[in-house]
Design a protein around this motif. Structure first.
Motif, mmCIF file in Angstrom:
data_model
loop_
_atom_site.group_PDB
_atom_site.id
_atom_site.type_symbol
_atom_site.label_atom_id
_atom_site.label_comp_id
_atom_site.label_asym_id
_atom_site.label_seq_id
_atom_site.Cartn_x
_atom_site.Cartn_y
_atom_site.Cartn_z
ATOM 1 N N MET A 1 0.761 -1.248 -0.057
ATOM 2 C CA MET A 1 0.067 -0.056 0.088
ATOM 3 C C MET A 1 0.893 1.255 -0.213
ATOM 4 S SD MET A 1 -3.147 -0.534 2.660
ATOM 5 C CE MET A 1 -2.327 -2.020 3.216
ATOM 6 N N GLY A 2 0.250 2.369 -0.608
ATOM 7 C CA GLY A 2 0.992 3.511 -0.562
ATOM 8 C C GLY A 2 1.840 4.023 -1.730
ATOM 9 N N ASN A 3 2.278 2.415 -2.509
ATOM 10 C CA ASN A 3 3.166 2.795 -3.561
ATOM 11 C C ASN A 3 2.222 2.605 -4.766
ATOM 12 O OD1 ASN A 3 5.361 2.915 -1.914
ATOM 13 N ND2 ASN A 3 5.441 0.579 -1.691
ATOM 14 N N LEU A 4 1.075 2.591 -4.969
ATOM 15 C CA LEU A 4 0.327 2.234 -5.985
ATOM 16 C C LEU A 4 0.070 3.700 -6.494
ATOM 17 C CD1 LEU A 4 -2.450 -0.080 -4.860
ATOM 18 C CD2 LEU A 4 -0.356 -0.671 -6.467
ATOM 19 N N ASP A 5 -0.121 3.925 -7.901
ATOM 20 C CA ASP A 5 -0.174 5.138 -8.585
ATOM 21 C C ASP A 5 -1.815 5.275 -8.854
ATOM 22 O OD1 ASP A 5 -0.097 7.563 -10.142
ATOM 23 O OD2 ASP A 5 0.701 6.576 -11.695
ATOM 24 N N ILE A 6 -2.447 5.836 -7.900
ATOM 25 C CA ILE A 6 -3.868 5.704 -8.064
ATOM 26 C C ILE A 6 -4.124 7.143 -8.622
ATOM 27 C CG2 ILE A 6 -5.935 6.266 -6.729
ATOM 28 C CD1 ILE A 6 -4.561 4.215 -4.903
ATOM 29 N N LYS A 7 -4.975 6.856 -9.880
ATOM 30 C CA LYS A 7 -5.427 8.354 -10.820
ATOM 31 C C LYS A 7 -6.529 8.949 -10.141
ATOM 32 C CE LYS A 7 -2.225 8.094 -13.915
ATOM 33 N NZ LYS A 7 -1.325 9.104 -13.918
ATOM 34 N N LEU A 8 -7.444 7.891 -9.377
ATOM 35 C CA LEU A 8 -8.792 8.861 -9.050
ATOM 36 C C LEU A 8 -9.208 8.337 -7.747
ATOM 37 C CD1 LEU A 8 -10.992 10.555 -9.778
ATOM 38 C CD2 LEU A 8 -12.303 8.726 -10.868
ATOM 39 N N PHE A 50 -18.345 -5.513 -5.055
ATOM 40 C CA PHE A 50 -17.101 -5.339 -5.665
ATOM 41 C C PHE A 50 -16.358 -6.442 -6.509
ATOM 42 C CE2 PHE A 50 -16.698 -0.738 -6.245
ATOM 43 C CZ PHE A 50 -17.434 -0.243 -5.340
ATOM 44 N N ASP A 51 -16.448 -7.403 -5.568
ATOM 45 C CA ASP A 51 -16.124 -8.553 -6.148
ATOM 46 C C ASP A 51 -16.755 -9.034 -7.560
ATOM 47 O OD1 ASP A 51 -14.344 -11.303 -5.997
ATOM 48 O OD2 ASP A 51 -16.394 -12.183 -5.612
ATOM 49 N N ALA A 52 -18.101 -8.968 -7.273
ATOM 50 C CA ALA A 52 -18.839 -9.393 -8.539
ATOM 51 C C ALA A 52 -18.684 -8.324 -9.912
ATOM 52 C CB ALA A 52 -20.404 -9.427 -8.149
ATOM 53 N N TRP A 53 -18.419 -6.981 -9.425
ATOM 54 C CA TRP A 53 -18.485 -5.928 -10.528
ATOM 55 C C TRP A 53 -17.166 -6.197 -11.239
ATOM 56 C CZ3 TRP A 53 -15.032 -2.110 -10.885
ATOM 57 C CH2 TRP A 53 -15.361 -1.041 -11.885
ATOM 58 N N SER A 54 -15.952 -6.554 -10.418
ATOM 59 C CA SER A 54 -14.703 -6.798 -10.994
ATOM 60 C C SER A 54 -14.673 -8.031 -11.764
ATOM 61 C CB SER A 54 -13.680 -6.926 -9.576
ATOM 62 O OG SER A 54 -12.482 -7.523 -10.208
ATOM 63 N N ARG A 55 -15.298 -9.014 -11.413
ATOM 64 C CA ARG A 55 -15.585 -10.262 -12.197
ATOM 65 C C ARG A 55 -16.139 -10.093 -13.419
ATOM 66 N NH1 ARG A 55 -17.670 -14.738 -9.361
ATOM 67 N NH2 ARG A 55 -18.464 -13.560 -7.842
ATOM 68 N N SER A 56 -17.104 -9.367 -13.444
ATOM 69 C CA SER A 56 -18.356 -9.255 -14.314
ATOM 70 C C SER A 56 -17.739 -8.114 -15.648
ATOM 71 C CB SER A 56 -19.489 -8.625 -13.970
ATOM 72 O OG SER A 56 -20.402 -8.424 -14.919
ATOM 73 N N THR A 57 -17.151 -7.012 -14.886
ATOM 74 C CA THR A 57 -16.560 -6.119 -16.056
ATOM 75 C C THR A 57 -15.072 -6.511 -16.629
ATOM 76 O OG1 THR A 57 -15.840 -4.711 -14.101
ATOM 77 C CG2 THR A 57 -18.013 -4.313 -14.859
ATOM 78 N N GLY A 58 -14.291 -7.205 -15.768
ATOM 79 C CA GLY A 58 -13.011 -7.407 -16.008
ATOM 80 C C GLY A 58 -11.875 -6.430 -15.460
ATOM 81 N N ASN A 59 -12.407 -5.161 -14.765
ATOM 82 C CA ASN A 59 -11.544 -4.290 -14.047
ATOM 83 C C ASN A 59 -11.018 -5.141 -12.899
ATOM 84 O OD1 ASN A 59 -12.292 -2.260 -16.025
ATOM 85 N ND2 ASN A 59 -14.383 -2.343 -14.874
ATOM 86 N N ALA A 60 -9.934 -5.297 -12.883
ATOM 87 C CA ALA A 60 -9.212 -6.232 -11.769
ATOM 88 C C ALA A 60 -9.140 -5.541 -10.580
ATOM 89 C CB ALA A 60 -7.887 -6.645 -12.109
ATOM 90 N N MET A 61 -9.263 -6.238 -9.567
ATOM 91 C CA MET A 61 -9.149 -5.832 -8.047
ATOM 92 C C MET A 61 -7.824 -5.996 -7.587
ATOM 93 S SD MET A 61 -11.285 -5.169 -5.228
ATOM 94 C CE MET A 61 -12.853 -5.898 -5.444
ATOM 95 N N GLU A 63 -6.341 -4.320 -4.837
ATOM 96 C CA GLU A 63 -6.284 -4.302 -3.234
ATOM 97 C C GLU A 63 -7.468 -4.206 -2.809
ATOM 98 O OE1 GLU A 63 -2.029 -1.955 -2.372
ATOM 99 O OE2 GLU A 63 -3.850 -1.583 -1.351
ATOM 100 N N GLN A 64 -7.936 -4.838 -1.643
ATOM 101 C CA GLN A 64 -9.043 -4.760 -0.948
ATOM 102 C C GLN A 64 -8.566 -4.606 0.466
ATOM 103 O OE1 GLN A 64 -11.833 -7.818 -2.245
ATOM 104 N NE2 GLN A 64 -13.007 -7.670 -0.502
ATOM 105 N N GLY A 68 -12.848 -0.923 10.332
ATOM 106 C CA GLY A 68 -13.907 -0.272 11.158
ATOM 107 C C GLY A 68 -15.046 0.198 10.268
ATOM 108 N N GLY A 69 -15.620 -0.801 9.551
ATOM 109 C CA GLY A 69 -16.901 -0.556 8.677
ATOM 110 C C GLY A 69 -16.694 0.301 7.404
ATOM 111 N N LYS A 70 -15.297 0.456 7.353
ATOM 112 C CA LYS A 70 -15.085 1.148 5.653
ATOM 113 C C LYS A 70 -14.565 0.131 4.990
ATOM 114 C CE LYS A 70 -14.814 6.019 6.403
ATOM 115 N NZ LYS A 70 -14.990 6.781 5.243
ATOM 116 N N PHE A 71 -14.795 -0.070 3.758
ATOM 117 C CA PHE A 71 -14.237 -0.978 2.925
ATOM 118 C C PHE A 71 -13.470 -0.088 1.772
ATOM 119 C CE2 PHE A 71 -18.297 -2.453 4.304
ATOM 120 C CZ PHE A 71 -17.951 -3.330 5.115
ATOM 121 N N ARG A 72 -12.247 -0.426 1.311
ATOM 122 C CA ARG A 72 -11.300 0.117 0.238
ATOM 123 C C ARG A 72 -11.163 -0.713 -0.695
ATOM 124 N NH1 ARG A 72 -6.019 0.196 0.280
ATOM 125 N NH2 ARG A 72 -5.210 1.548 -1.247
#
Lengths: 78, 137
Positions: A1-8, A50-61, A63-64, A68-72
């Motif tokens: 974590m922290g080293n990923l180049d997140i665009k948005l 998000f697991d289903a969305w990733s598998r269905s659309t082909g946009n890879a997960m 990191e997950q 405390g009730g927050k999902f990233r």
């Protein structure tokens, strides 16, 4: 974590289903193929959704995590 | 395999409209083509002059159910029209009015909100649904 180049970063906290995956769809369409987006959600169905969305659309997960009730999720556009 | 999801939207109360909008938006986010066929009170809810008005809830909601739905709306839950508009922007969502219901309710397409793409009969609905799943609400 922290080293990923997140665009948005998409904050879907407080939004209920189906808005988190709609926001993710909106976000992923605004970046180029291969680029990463991060989505934070609090909807309790998010992990399975998000697991289903990733598998269905082909946009890879990439990191997950749950804290405390927050999902990233970090997703890479197909 | 035909991935199209077809939703027959017959009911016109806000809870059922919200459920239909959620199913449509979810399928659109997964990249599935979505068809919504509006009949009777579902169609009536899409009148341009009242689409954002209060359409009430199913009888089983009761007072407690009504309070829960109102609290969710106050907390910022998207309305069913907002959810559908977003789904149409992001995916392939086609909304058609049932021609027989249009006759019964004495409606013209110009009476309907711009969310509605056209008017068709039941044969066209089935042909467009193909081998995909059909959901009735």
């Amino acid at each position: 974590m922290g080293n990923l180049d997140i665009k948005l970063k998409v904050d879907a906290s407080g939004l209920s289903c189906p808005l988190p995956i709609l926001k993710a769809t909106q976000g992923i369409k605004s970046v180029a193929s291969g680029e990463l987006i991060e989505v934070v959600a609090t909807d309790p169905g998010s992990v399975k959704d998000f697991d289903a969305w990733s598998r269905s659309t082909g946009n890879a997960m990439v990191e997950q995590e749950s804290t405390g009730g927050k999902f990233r999720f970090v997703l890479r556009r197909k | 395999m035909d991935e199209t999801i077809s939703i027959v939207l017959f009911s016109g109360t806000d809870d059922k409209l919200q459920a239909a909008a959620t199913l449509a938006a979810g399928a659109a986010a997964l990249g599935k083509p979505v068809k919504i066929f509006l009949q009777y009170w579902g169609l009536n809810a899409f009148r341009a002059d009242g689409i954002d008005s209060d359409h009430g809830l199913s009888p089983e909601a009761g007072e407690a159910g009504k309070a829960s739905v109102e609290a969710a709306a106050k907390a910022g839950q998207a309305s069913w029209t907002q959810t559908l508009r977003m789904a149409k922007e992001l995916g392939e969502v086609d909304i058609q009015a049932c021609s027989a219901s249009m006759e019964i309710l004495k409606l013209k397409q110009s009476d309907l909100d711009s969310l509605v793409d056209g008017v068709e009969g039941v044969a066209a609905f089935y042909i467009n649904a193909g081998e995909g799943q059909i959901v009735f609400i």
